[in-house]
Design a protein around this motif. Structure first.
Motif, PDB file in Angstrom:
ATOM      1  N   ALA A 134       0.846  -1.182   0.000  1.00 40.86           N
ATOM      2  CA  ALA A 134       0.000   0.000   0.000  1.00 40.86           C
ATOM      3  C   ALA A 134       0.883   1.234   0.000  1.00 40.86           C
ATOM      4  N   ALA A 166       0.560   5.332   1.450  1.00 42.39           N
ATOM      5  CA  ALA A 166      -0.293   6.161   2.289  1.00 42.39           C
ATOM      6  C   ALA A 166       0.401   7.446   2.715  1.00 42.39           C
ATOM      7  N   HIS A 192       0.202  10.211   6.103  1.00 47.11           N
ATOM      8  CA  HIS A 192      -0.327  10.252   7.456  1.00 47.11           C
ATOM      9  C   HIS A 192       0.102  11.527   8.162  1.00 47.11           C
ATOM     10  N   SER A 204       3.892  11.774   3.317  1.00 47.20           N
ATOM     11  CA  SER A 204       4.063  10.597   2.457  1.00 47.20           C
ATOM     12  C   SER A 204       4.960   9.543   3.092  1.00 47.20           C
ATOM     13  N   VAL A 252      -4.617   0.692   7.420  1.00 46.78           N
ATOM     14  CA  VAL A 252      -4.224   0.882   6.014  1.00 46.78           C
ATOM     15  C   VAL A 252      -4.772  -0.224   5.120  1.00 46.78           C
ATOM     16  N   ILE A 261     -10.031   3.731   0.782  1.00 45.55           N
ATOM     17  CA  ILE A 261      -8.976   4.363  -0.001  1.00 45.55           C
ATOM     18  C   ILE A 261      -9.394   5.803  -0.306  1.00 45.55           C
ATOM     19  N   ILE A 305      -4.787   8.925   8.656  1.00 46.47           N
ATOM     20  CA  ILE A 305      -4.186   8.204   7.532  1.00 46.47           C
ATOM     21  C   ILE A 305      -5.025   8.415   6.275  1.00 46.47           C
ATOM     22  N   LYS A 306      -4.349   8.558   5.161  1.00 45.83           N
ATOM     23  CA  LYS A 306      -5.017   8.589   3.861  1.00 45.83           C
ATOM     24  C   LYS A 306      -4.323   7.549   2.979  1.00 45.83           C
ATOM     25  N   VAL A 307      -5.033   6.470   2.681  1.00 47.56           N
ATOM     26  CA  VAL A 307      -4.492   5.412   1.832  1.00 47.56           C
ATOM     27  C   VAL A 307      -4.620   5.854   0.370  1.00 47.56           C
ATOM     28  N   ARG A 340      -3.752   0.333  -2.789  1.00 49.50           N
ATOM     29  CA  ARG A 340      -3.293  -0.970  -2.317  1.00 49.50           C
ATOM     30  C   ARG A 340      -3.116  -1.864  -3.528  1.00 49.50           C
TER      31      ARG A 340
END
Length: 93
Positions: free
Chosen positions: A5, A7, A9, A49, A66, A71, A87-89, A92
């Protein structure tokens, strides 16, 4: 099941601050701008990042969020031994 993944954060020390940032994101604030301004993690300088990582590379609660959360939508606050994460995914695979 996804193995990797990527992400972004934002890491903060207090849950109240994480909640405040989450509300700002829900109102349309830019994730990377908030990360640069508020994150205590060195990744904050890069807009939060973390790049691409494998399942199991991150601490348990973060990893679970995650690999099971939505997403491109903010997730959190997620509590770990480091503090509270938003968190921003990104994707994946």
């Amino acid at each position: 099941m996804a193995k990797t993944a990527a992400a972004l954060h934002i890491l903060v020390k207090h849950e109240a601050k994480a909640q405040e940032l989450l509300k700002q994101l829900e109102k349309g604030a830019n994730f990377q701008t908030l990360a640069k301004k508020h994150s205590t993690c060195p990744s904050g300088k890069k807009g939060g990042s973390l790049g691409e990582f494998r399942r199991g590379d991150m601490v348990g609660p973060f990893d679970k969020a995650v690999f099971t959360g939505p997403i491109l939508s903010p997730i959190g606050p997620v509590k770990t031994k480091f503090g509270y994460h938003i968190i921003k995914v990104l994707y994946r695979t």
